[in-house]
Design a protein around this motif. Structure first.
Motif, PDB file in Angstrom:
ATOM      1  N   UNK A 102      87.618 -74.571  49.696  1.00 39.80           N
ATOM      2  CA  UNK A 102      88.300 -75.788  49.283  1.00 39.80           C
ATOM      3  C   UNK A 102      88.541 -75.735  47.778  1.00 39.80           C
ATOM      4  N   UNK A 103      89.663 -76.298  47.348  1.00 41.25           N
ATOM      5  CA  UNK A 103      89.935 -76.376  45.919  1.00 41.25           C
ATOM      6  C   UNK A 103      89.094 -77.441  45.231  1.00 41.25           C
ATOM      7  N   UNK A 104      88.508 -78.327  46.023  1.00 41.85           N
ATOM      8  CA  UNK A 104      87.698 -79.400  45.467  1.00 41.85           C
ATOM      9  C   UNK A 104      86.324 -79.408  46.121  1.00 41.85           C
ATOM     10  N   UNK A 105      85.364 -79.961  45.425  1.00 43.09           N
ATOM     11  CA  UNK A 105      84.012 -80.068  45.959  1.00 43.09           C
ATOM     12  C   UNK A 105      84.006 -81.032  47.138  1.00 43.09           C
ATOM     13  N   UNK A 106      83.373 -80.614  48.232  1.00 44.78           N
ATOM     14  CA  UNK A 106      83.362 -81.424  49.449  1.00 44.78           C
ATOM     15  C   UNK A 106      82.272 -82.485  49.396  1.00 44.78           C
ATOM     16  N   UNK A 107      82.498 -83.522  50.142  1.00 46.35           N
ATOM     17  CA  UNK A 107      81.453 -84.490  50.452  1.00 46.35           C
ATOM     18  C   UNK A 107      80.723 -83.942  51.677  1.00 46.35           C
ATOM     19  N   UNK A 108      79.599 -83.266  51.437  1.00 46.05           N
ATOM     20  CA  UNK A 108      78.903 -82.569  52.512  1.00 46.05           C
ATOM     21  C   UNK A 108      78.475 -83.525  53.615  1.00 46.05           C
ATOM     22  N   UNK A 109      77.988 -84.689  53.245  1.00 48.84           N
ATOM     23  CA  UNK A 109      77.549 -85.660  54.256  1.00 48.84           C
ATOM     24  C   UNK A 109      78.695 -86.063  55.172  1.00 48.84           C
ATOM     25  N   UNK A 110      79.875 -86.147  54.621  1.00 50.17           N
ATOM     26  CA  UNK A 110      81.037 -86.509  55.440  1.00 50.17           C
ATOM     27  C   UNK A 110      81.321 -85.447  56.486  1.00 50.17           C
ATOM     28  N   UNK A 111      81.241 -84.173  56.073  1.00 50.53           N
ATOM     29  CA  UNK A 111      81.470 -83.083  57.031  1.00 50.53           C
ATOM     30  C   UNK A 111      80.358 -83.059  58.076  1.00 50.53           C
ATOM     31  N   UNK A 112      79.125 -83.300  57.642  1.00 48.37           N
ATOM     32  CA  UNK A 112      77.998 -83.270  58.581  1.00 48.37           C
ATOM     33  C   UNK A 112      78.037 -84.418  59.579  1.00 48.37           C
ATOM     34  N   UNK A 113      78.851 -85.427  59.316  1.00 50.19           N
ATOM     35  CA  UNK A 113      78.979 -86.539  60.262  1.00 50.19           C
ATOM     36  C   UNK A 113      79.805 -86.176  61.485  1.00 50.19           C
ATOM     37  N   UNK A 114      80.527 -85.062  61.407  1.00 50.13           N
ATOM     38  CA  UNK A 114      81.251 -84.608  62.595  1.00 50.13           C
ATOM     39  C   UNK A 114      80.237 -84.266  63.686  1.00 50.13           C
ATOM     40  N   UNK A 115      80.458 -84.735  64.924  1.00 47.83           N
ATOM     41  CA  UNK A 115      79.426 -84.591  65.972  1.00 47.83           C
ATOM     42  C   UNK A 115      79.073 -83.150  66.326  1.00 47.83           C
ATOM     43  N   UNK A 116      79.980 -82.217  66.081  1.00 48.24           N
ATOM     44  CA  UNK A 116      79.722 -80.817  66.443  1.00 48.24           C
ATOM     45  C   UNK A 116      79.142 -80.014  65.284  1.00 48.24           C
ATOM     46  N   UNK A 117      78.978 -80.637  64.112  1.00 44.89           N
ATOM     47  CA  UNK A 117      78.454 -79.954  62.927  1.00 44.89           C
ATOM     48  C   UNK A 117      76.953 -80.216  62.797  1.00 44.89           C
ATOM     49  N   UNK A 118      76.191 -79.154  62.581  1.00 42.18           N
ATOM     50  CA  UNK A 118      74.741 -79.290  62.420  1.00 42.18           C
ATOM     51  C   UNK A 118      74.368 -79.477  60.956  1.00 42.18           C
ATOM     52  N   UNK A 119      74.850 -78.586  60.087  1.00 40.53           N
ATOM     53  CA  UNK A 119      74.523 -78.670  58.668  1.00 40.53           C
ATOM     54  C   UNK A 119      75.578 -77.902  57.881  1.00 40.53           C
ATOM     55  N   UNK A 120      75.754 -78.285  56.625  1.00 45.49           N
ATOM     56  CA  UNK A 120      76.709 -77.622  55.740  1.00 45.49           C
ATOM     57  C   UNK A 120      75.960 -77.151  54.494  1.00 45.49           C
ATOM     58  N   UNK A 121      76.233 -75.916  54.068  1.00 48.09           N
ATOM     59  CA  UNK A 121      75.566 -75.346  52.894  1.00 48.09           C
ATOM     60  C   UNK A 121      76.601 -74.874  51.886  1.00 48.09           C
ATOM     61  N   UNK A 122      76.445 -75.300  50.655  1.00 47.54           N
ATOM     62  CA  UNK A 122      77.309 -74.826  49.568  1.00 47.54           C
ATOM     63  C   UNK A 122      76.860 -73.412  49.191  1.00 47.54           C
ATOM     64  N   UNK A 123      77.799 -72.463  49.166  1.00 45.73           N
ATOM     65  CA  UNK A 123      77.424 -71.071  48.941  1.00 45.73           C
ATOM     66  C   UNK A 123      78.163 -70.404  47.792  1.00 45.73           C
ATOM     67  N   UNK A 124      79.212 -71.028  47.242  1.00 47.07           N
ATOM     68  CA  UNK A 124      79.934 -70.373  46.162  1.00 47.07           C
ATOM     69  C   UNK A 124      80.767 -71.365  45.377  1.00 47.07           C
ATOM     70  N   UNK A 125      80.801 -71.149  44.057  1.00 46.11           N
ATOM     71  CA  UNK A 125      81.714 -71.875  43.183  1.00 46.11           C
ATOM     72  C   UNK A 125      82.252 -70.899  42.172  1.00 46.11           C
ATOM     73  N   UNK A 126      83.576 -70.829  42.078  1.00 49.78           N
ATOM     74  CA  UNK A 126      84.185 -69.870  41.180  1.00 49.78           C
ATOM     75  C   UNK A 126      83.745 -70.146  39.750  1.00 49.78           C
ATOM     76  N   UNK A 127      83.317 -69.077  39.066  1.00 52.31           N
ATOM     77  CA  UNK A 127      82.868 -69.226  37.684  1.00 52.31           C
ATOM     78  C   UNK A 127      83.557 -68.188  36.827  1.00 52.31           C
ATOM     79  N   UNK A 128      83.784 -68.482  35.556  1.00 55.74           N
ATOM     80  CA  UNK A 128      84.430 -67.498  34.687  1.00 55.74           C
ATOM     81  C   UNK A 128      83.490 -66.339  34.389  1.00 55.74           C
ATOM     82  N   UNK A 129      84.083 -65.182  34.191  1.00 62.38           N
ATOM     83  CA  UNK A 129      83.269 -64.014  33.837  1.00 62.38           C
ATOM     84  C   UNK A 129      82.424 -63.544  34.994  1.00 62.38           C
ATOM     85  N   UNK A 130      81.278 -62.957  34.713  1.00 61.34           N
ATOM     86  CA  UNK A 130      80.395 -62.437  35.742  1.00 61.34           C
ATOM     87  C   UNK A 130      79.271 -61.668  35.108  1.00 61.34           C
TER      88      UNK A 130
END
Length: 554
Positions: A103-131
């Motif tokens: 997603x181009x924007x940060x998600x509202x994780x609780x909103x996604x987890x409210x979907x009945x078929x979703x168990x849990x959502x984990x943030x795993x990456x955010x683009x950062x400059x450099x490395x």
């Protein structure tokens, strides 16, 4: 001084299922969405050909591995619903029943987890400059070992000899018909390097997959995988030889060298799933995870129990599918972290630490956590002053457990080639039992340094005894040093002739045992410590039967 490169990476455990990645565009945020179940899936365990390759199914049949729900792909309906909700799906993992979205924007994780078929959502990456930058290590270009071999290993002689791996090669076990999967950060320039010519000329590079950029081009991004691959597949006549020079390979890029983020653990699982689909026998991953660019993602040493983290869970699932998973133990033994990295803590995989050329533990080699009972690292291999092929095809020298692991992985494939009836855990057991401190393992070096000649002897003896159960004869120890004890059946009532024979067929020791006068069932051969190391045969003759036992003198 000569230039060398070493980077210690880690990946998690996640593979590409039926869902093909849709785009290669870098997004600002990535999340793993875990589903509640696989309800409504059109796939069935009764029809596995619809979602599994023949090679993957053949392995399960060979080793009596049942199909399970985690073999089923993610329910297509759930993927479609996530797309309808506006999320871009990059990839999916059947083992974890999860998808990677961006997603181009940060998600509202609780909103996604409210979907009945979703168990849990984990943030795993955010683009950062450099490395983060690569870490360089320099070693003296010293050829310190000169051995006698039937094969000319060149500069790799010592690092293979420390594991007694030349025995397997000299006996003809060089990885033929075995498939090794290498999960790494990239394999820059491999097609242009002369040391890999035979890999291409003999069509032993079976497939490539990039789980980071969502394409098949892995020959870029990093030379780390290039050097790791060379330790198994490299072949320059008279100059350099890897530990499995005749094996076939698949190469998978799972690591993004531009940053260290949790998404790479997901990519790691995708890589393992892909390897499973491709019928891979042995997995080498010279990667490990502990800390990340975003502190919120950091792991804690108290999580090193083998069951907590995604990468470790994925590694164990891969092992449960019949693959022999080998991972570097990590290079933080002299840092504040100190312990092995994930997924080396997984209990069903072989974690490999580092020793110097003389068998002494490297100070940087990851240590097993004292709070957990598993012996980690499992075994050790040379990880200092290692000869590798560099990105320009020249021989350079480097260090780290990234290099100790593939030395073991290649020889493990050769050992398994010799005993295809054994499963992955039996091969691991033989490697551990052959190791230098098997009877006194610790958290620094595990079971110690493997001896692949001894591992071969252990499996050979088991196989021979399994095929000759009626003999009721047992011999120990094997391998032997200065004494052999032979136990005969209690009910044997005939005379026995026993001979120790060398490979030329010459009898070196003989004894007749009169059953009527025998006082004990144990017969010991002593004073044989002066024999040269090598292969011998113990011949046991009764009136109408002859039994031959292959013995290893070490």
């Amino acid at each position: 001084m000569v230039r060398s490169r070493y980077i210690c990476w880690a990946l998690l455990y996640f593979l590409m299922s039926l869902t093909v990645p849709l785009v290669a565009q870098e997004a600002a945020f990535k999340y793993v969405v875990y589903f509640q179940d696989k309800d409504g899936t059109p796939y069935s365990l009764e029809d596995p050909q619809a979602f599994m390759s023949e090679k993957a199914l053949e392995r399960r049949t060979r080793y009596n591995i049942p199909l399970m729900e985690n073999d089923l792909p993610v329910a297509p309906a759930y993927i479609s619903q996530m797309e309808v909700l506006g999320y871009e799906v990059l990839s999916s993992s059947r083992w974890l029943n999860a998808i990677l979205i961006q997603s181009d924007q940060q998600l509202n994780i609780e909103e996604v987890e409210n979907e009945p078929f979703v168990r849990v959502v984990t943030w795993v990456s955010q683009q950062i400059p450099g490395g983060r930058s690569n870490v360089s290590v320099e070693y003296n270009n010293t050829l310190f070992w000169q051995g006698q071999y039937n094969i000319d290993y060149g500069v790799t002689a010592g690092q293979i000899d420390l594991l007694n791996g030349q025995y397997l090669h000299n006996e003809g076990w060089q990885g033929d018909d075995m498939v090794i999967g290498v999960l790494d950060a990239g394999f820059s320039n491999v097609p242009e390097i002369d040391g890999f010519n035979s890999l291409f000329q003999e069509s032993r590079l079976l497939a490539t997959k990039d789980m980071v950029d969502y394409d098949d081009n892995v020959f870029e991004s990093s030379s780390h995988g290039t050097s790791v691959l060379s330790l198994m597949a490299g072949n320059i006549t008279g100059e350099f030889l890897g530990t499995a020079p005749q094996a076939s390979y698949i190469l998978v890029r799972t690591e993004d060298t531009g940053s260290e983020q949790l998404v790479e653990e997901f990519n790691y699982v995708l890589g393992l799933e892909y390897a499973d689909q491709m019928g891979v026998d042995v997995i080498n991953t010279s990667l490990g995870y502990t800390r990340f660019n975003h502190p919120e993602m950091d792991h804690d040493p108290l999580e090193l129990n083998g069951d907590h983290l995604i990468a470790s869970k994925g590694a164990d699932i891969g092992a449960s599918k019949g693959m022999l998973v080998i991972n570097s133990a990590g290079n933080l033994g002299d840092r504040d972290w100190q312990y092995i990295s994930m997924p080396s803590d997984a209990d069903s995989i072989l974690a490999v630490g580092s020793v110097n050329p003389f068998g002494q533990r490297s100070g940087f080699s990851g240590i097993g956590h004292p709070n957990f009972p598993n012996i980690k690292p499992n075994v050790m291999s040379q990880g200092e002053e290692i000869a590798v092929l560099d990105v320009d095809g020249t021989i350079s020298y480097g260090g780290g457990t990234s290099y100790s692991a593939p030395l073991v992985a290649g020889l493990a494939a050769c050992l398994w080639q010799a005993f295809p009836e054994k499963n992955n855990m039996e091969i691991i057991s033989a490697i551990e039992r052959s190791s230098s401190q098997y009877f006194a393992p610790d958290k620094l070096m595990g079971y110690g340094i493997p001896d692949f000649q001894a591992a071969f002897a252990l499996l050979y003896q088991e196989k021979f005894n399994a095929n000759n159960l009626l003999s009721g004869i047992s011999i120990f120890p094997n391998p032997f040093t200065s004494n052999i004890s032979l136990t005969l059946p209690d009910d044997l009532d005939e005379n026995i002739e026993i001979n120790l024979i060398n490979e030329m067929g010459q009898s070196l020791y003989g004894e007749m045992v009169d059953a009527a006068n025998r006082k004990t069932v144990n017969i010991s051969f002593s004073n044989i410590s002066n024999l040269n190391n090598g292969i011998y045969f113990l011949q046991v003759k009764t009136i109408d039967k002859v039994f031959m036992f292959k013995m290893i003198k070490v």
